[in-house]
Scaffold this active site. Structure first.
Site, PDB file in Angstrom:
ATOM      1  N   ASP A   1      -2.831  -1.777  -6.682  1.00 25.58           N
ATOM      2  CA  ASP A   1      -2.480  -0.854  -5.124  1.00 25.58           C
ATOM      3  C   ASP A   1      -2.486  -1.637  -4.049  1.00 25.58           C
ATOM      4  OD1 ASP A   1      -2.960   1.348  -7.112  1.00 25.58           O
ATOM      5  OD2 ASP A   1      -4.984   1.994  -6.130  1.00 25.58           O
TER       6      ASP A   1
ATOM      7  N   GLU B   1     -17.563   5.561   3.458  1.00 23.04           N
ATOM      8  CA  GLU B   1     -17.560   5.866   2.006  1.00 23.04           C
ATOM      9  C   GLU B   1     -16.695   4.761   1.292  1.00 23.04           C
ATOM     10  OE1 GLU B   1     -15.695   9.708   1.769  1.00 23.04           O
ATOM     11  OE2 GLU B   1     -17.380  10.627   2.961  1.00 23.04           O
TER      12      GLU B   1
ATOM     13  N   LYS C   1     -13.826   3.418  -0.762  1.00 21.75           N
ATOM     14  CA  LYS C   1     -12.695   4.113  -1.232  1.00 21.75           C
ATOM     15  C   LYS C   1     -12.324   3.772  -2.633  1.00 21.75           C
ATOM     16  CE  LYS C   1      -7.721   4.158   0.155  1.00 21.75           C
ATOM     17  NZ  LYS C   1      -7.168   4.169  -1.223  1.00 21.75           N
TER      18      LYS C   1
ATOM     19  N   GLU D   1     -12.472  12.054  -6.369  1.00 24.11           N
ATOM     20  CA  GLU D   1     -11.771  10.984  -7.045  1.00 24.11           C
ATOM     21  C   GLU D   1     -12.384  10.651  -8.388  1.00 24.11           C
ATOM     22  OE1 GLU D   1      -8.973   7.623  -5.820  1.00 24.11           O
ATOM     23  OE2 GLU D   1      -9.611   9.630  -5.029  1.00 24.11           O
TER      24      GLU D   1
ATOM     25  N   CYS E   1      24.354 -22.566  12.123  1.00 25.78           N
ATOM     26  CA  CYS E   1      25.772 -22.978  11.534  1.00 25.78           C
ATOM     27  C   CYS E   1      26.574 -22.568  12.641  1.00 25.78           C
ATOM     28  CB  CYS E   1      25.996 -22.324  10.279  1.00 25.78           C
ATOM     29  SG  CYS E   1      27.861 -22.955   9.663  1.00 25.78           S
TER      30      CYS E   1
END
Length: 677
Positions: free
Chosen positions: A32, A112, A114, A171, A434
């Site tokens: 994640d 809290e 996660k 969750e 360049c």
């Protein structure tokens, strides 16, 4: 090599592939945290280059569309995503913004863990668990009620004193021990293993057969009340969760209620230090304003609540060997160093290259070829070399020098790695260049830029076809595009007649693009789309601009000495003027139909920046409406910005505007201003 267009296209492909793996197959290849860095970088690029934003960009979605294998549930109140903080400074900035919006009153903060699981919404009616759904895209989710019923910590019946109808959000997760046990069982059966607990939890909930879900040791923590028909619930998020805990719902015992930001930061530090010992995966801490009435006052911006933020744990860092420092060539001739690495896995992604920016950055970090280096992917899609590990350095290694690295023994001088042209570094600049205006690598990048969405927007000609057209000699300057035929394109490998016809049609369509797009597409050094718009409005046609002098350019607001000198230098080159003549002969519009700004117009003297996705019109359309009313539309927030128009999925510009006290306008407020004007 690392042009914004190329990076954005690569990012979208990569993110969409990971979305498919993550949301549909439940078998992602990256963590994640790595996904967050991809999205964060894409947002940064789209903020910096709004002409590259497309409606189907991954940044324009909260999550993914629900799977059609399950029924669809409409969320009465959207399941919003959270803004992220990656440092104490960003967390403090959020806190100060909230305080200012609330008139500097004191407020308590809920802290809290996660959880790294799958967000679900549970609806209860008349004491019974009625419906359970995934987050989905935030507005619609997948109906997984039958599978959720198998999780023992989800009450099937609410207590008699519960509200008649309510929704709680939680969750669903798999503990580390449960994950290890599940993978051992799968290994014994010869089944593919899950990559991490989050994937295992998501895969378990998306089983079409609930009996499979029932065999998995899933659990849940409730983290919020979605809505309730009981108006007597307390005005405190903390007390609401305590209430639901008492009537049978599982609440994380590590949640804390604090009174100050210092206490909140200390909570984060403790959670980060104890992260490895937690029985479940967590990737940060969520902070929320505790008062529900204050939450309502603060509201949402885009698809994120103002009253909450997720403070992510630090990105993973790994060590590997830097084999070589390579050099790529950009469209304006910039020589861009990058690290060639021994392949290493960082957060589930195999990394082979990393950005080094410029010679000064390399010397500041004292990075040398052959070093063991620390790599991280935090805020950069192209991973960053953080620092060398000096204890592992070869004592004979030498500091990097651009000119030494580019020394060509056949020419007996430093040279462009592609064309052999001479190189130079302008005084006061960090980049080397360049000098060969015919460098093939430069032209390939220039052609990509000319056909890009923010410039001439020629559909069907992307990065790969631009390179092929240049290398095959079919296009030697951008005007050659308008003299191509279907027969020319059919000479190219894997080019069918229909595709060739479509490209020729797209080239013809581009002839009517506004003048500012043409100016931007020409790729004049230091001239971005904002400057191109200014020049278009001021001069009205390309030839007036071509004939202008340094003095007149310097009188135009926001045109400094560097930009003015670059414009004069560009049009003093006969080859550039010849290209513009051929564009005109091909029928490309080189005049503007925009009217000069009237100082008495409604938005005169106002400077606007638009961020995020608007529902009523595109960002370009919003900017044009601003200009039509006499205002100035900018891409970047500064102290001179009058208003920031905020759409969905607003990025870093919103944070910057808040830190500078710039007034925010919602889309509805912006539309009201337009209607009143």
């Amino acid at each position: 090599m690392f042009s914004p267009l190329i990076e954005v296209e690569n990012l979208r492909r990569e993110i969409n592939r990971h979305n498919q793996l993550y949301y549909v197959q439940d078998n992602p290849e990256i963590s994640d945290a790595q996904y967050d860095t991809l999205i964060r970088r894409l947002k940064e690029l789209e903020e910096a280059h709004p002409e590259l934003v497309t409606p189907d960009s991954p940044t324009q979605k909260v999550g993914a569309e629900p799977l059609k294998a399950f029924g669809i549930v409409n969320h009465p109140y959207p399941l919003l995503s959270l803004a992220n903080a990656f440092s104490d400074t960003e967390l403090e900035a959020w806190y100060q913004r909230v305080k200012k919006l609330l008139g500097n009153i004191s407020f308590q903060i809920d802290c809290e863990p996660k959880m790294d699981g799958l967000a679900v919404a549970l609806t209860y009616r008349n004491g019974k668990f009625a419906t359970g759904a995934t987050r989905g895209d935030g507005f619609q989710g997948e109906n997984i009620t039958r599978n959720l019923r198998t999780i023992h910590s989800i009450p099937l019946n609410a207590e008699p004193n519960a509200p008649p109808v309510f929704e709680v959000r939680g969750e669903v997760y798999l503990s580390k021990n449960g994950f290890a046990k599940l993978n051992r069982e799968r290994a014994d059966k010869g089944l593919p293993l899950f990559a991490n607990p989050r994937n295992a939890a998501a895969g378990s909930l998306r089983q079409l057969d609930p009996s499979v879900t029932a065999e998995r040791p899933l659990d849940i923590f409730i983290y919020a009340l979605g809505y309730s028909e009981d108006s007597l619930l307390p005005d405190s998020h903390w007390q609401i969760l305590d209430y639901f805990s008492k009537i049978g719902f599982r609440i994380n015992p590590l949640n804390r209620l604090v009174n100050t930001m210092e206490e909140a930061k200390e909570y984060y530090r403790q959670m980060a230090a104890n992260r490895a010992s937690l029985p479940y995966e967590a990737d940060g801490v969520v902070f929320k304003v505790d008062s529900v009435s204050l939450q309502h006052r603060l509201g949402d911006v885009g698809r994120e609540p103002r009253w909450a933020i997720a403070y992510k744990f630090p990105a993973e860092q790994v060590m590997t060997r830097l084999k070589k420092i390579g050099i790529s060539v950009g469209r304006t001739g910039t020589l861009n160093p990058f690290a060639v690495l021994e392949p290493v896995n960082v957060g589930g992604v195999v990394v082979k290259q990393a950005a080094l920016h410029n010679e000064d950055d390399i010397l500041r970090k004292d990075i040398r070829e052959g070093d063991t280096v620390i790599i991280q992917r935090a805020g950069e899609v192209i991973p960053e070399v953080v620092a060398p590990v000096l204890s592992k350095r070869n004592p004979e290694s030498k500091p990097f020098r651009m000119e030494e690295s580019l020394f060509n023994p056949n020419l007996n001088r430093p040279a462009c790695p592609v064309c052999g042209g001479e190189i130079y570094r302008p005084a006061g600049e960090a980049m080397h260049y360049c000098t060969n205006v015919s460098c093939p690598a430069q032209f390939e990048r220039q052609l990509e830029h000319f056909v890009s969405r923010g410039a001439m927007d020629i559909r069907g000609i992307g990065e790969s076809l631009s390179v092929i057209l240049a290398q095959q000699g079919l296009v030697k300057n951008v005007s050659d595009l308008y003299y191509l035929t279907t027969a020319d394109l059919l000479q190219l490998p894997r080019m069918g007649e229909k595709s060739a016809d479509n490209i020729i049609d797209a080239i013809a369509d581009s002839k009517t693009r506004p003048l500012d797009r043409v100016i931007f597409g020409l790729g004049v050094r230091h001239v971005g789309n904002e400057t191109a718009t200014l020049l278009s409005r001021h001069y009205g046609n390309i030839w007036a601009l071509a004939k202008t002098g340094l003095g007149e350019l310097q009188t135009i607001p926001d045109i400094g000495d560097k930009i003015a000198s670059s414009i004069v230098a560009y049009f003093s080159e006969e080859k550039n003027v010849a290209v513009i003549r051929r564009l005109e002969e091909a029928g490309v519009r080189l005049t503007s139909d925009q009217k000069p700004v009237n100082k008495n117009m409604p938005f005169s003297g106002m400077e606007f920046v638009v961020t995020g996705k608007l529902e009523s019109f595109s960002r370009e359309e919003a900017q044009e409406k601003i200009r039509s009313l006499g205002g100035t539309a900018k891409d970047n927030v500064t102290k001179a910005t009058s208003y920031l128009v905020v759409g969905a999925d607003a990025g870093s510009k919103l944070a910057k505007a808040r830190s500078m006290g710039v007034k925010e306008l919602s889309e509805r407020e912006f539309i009201n201003m337009l209607e009143q004007s």
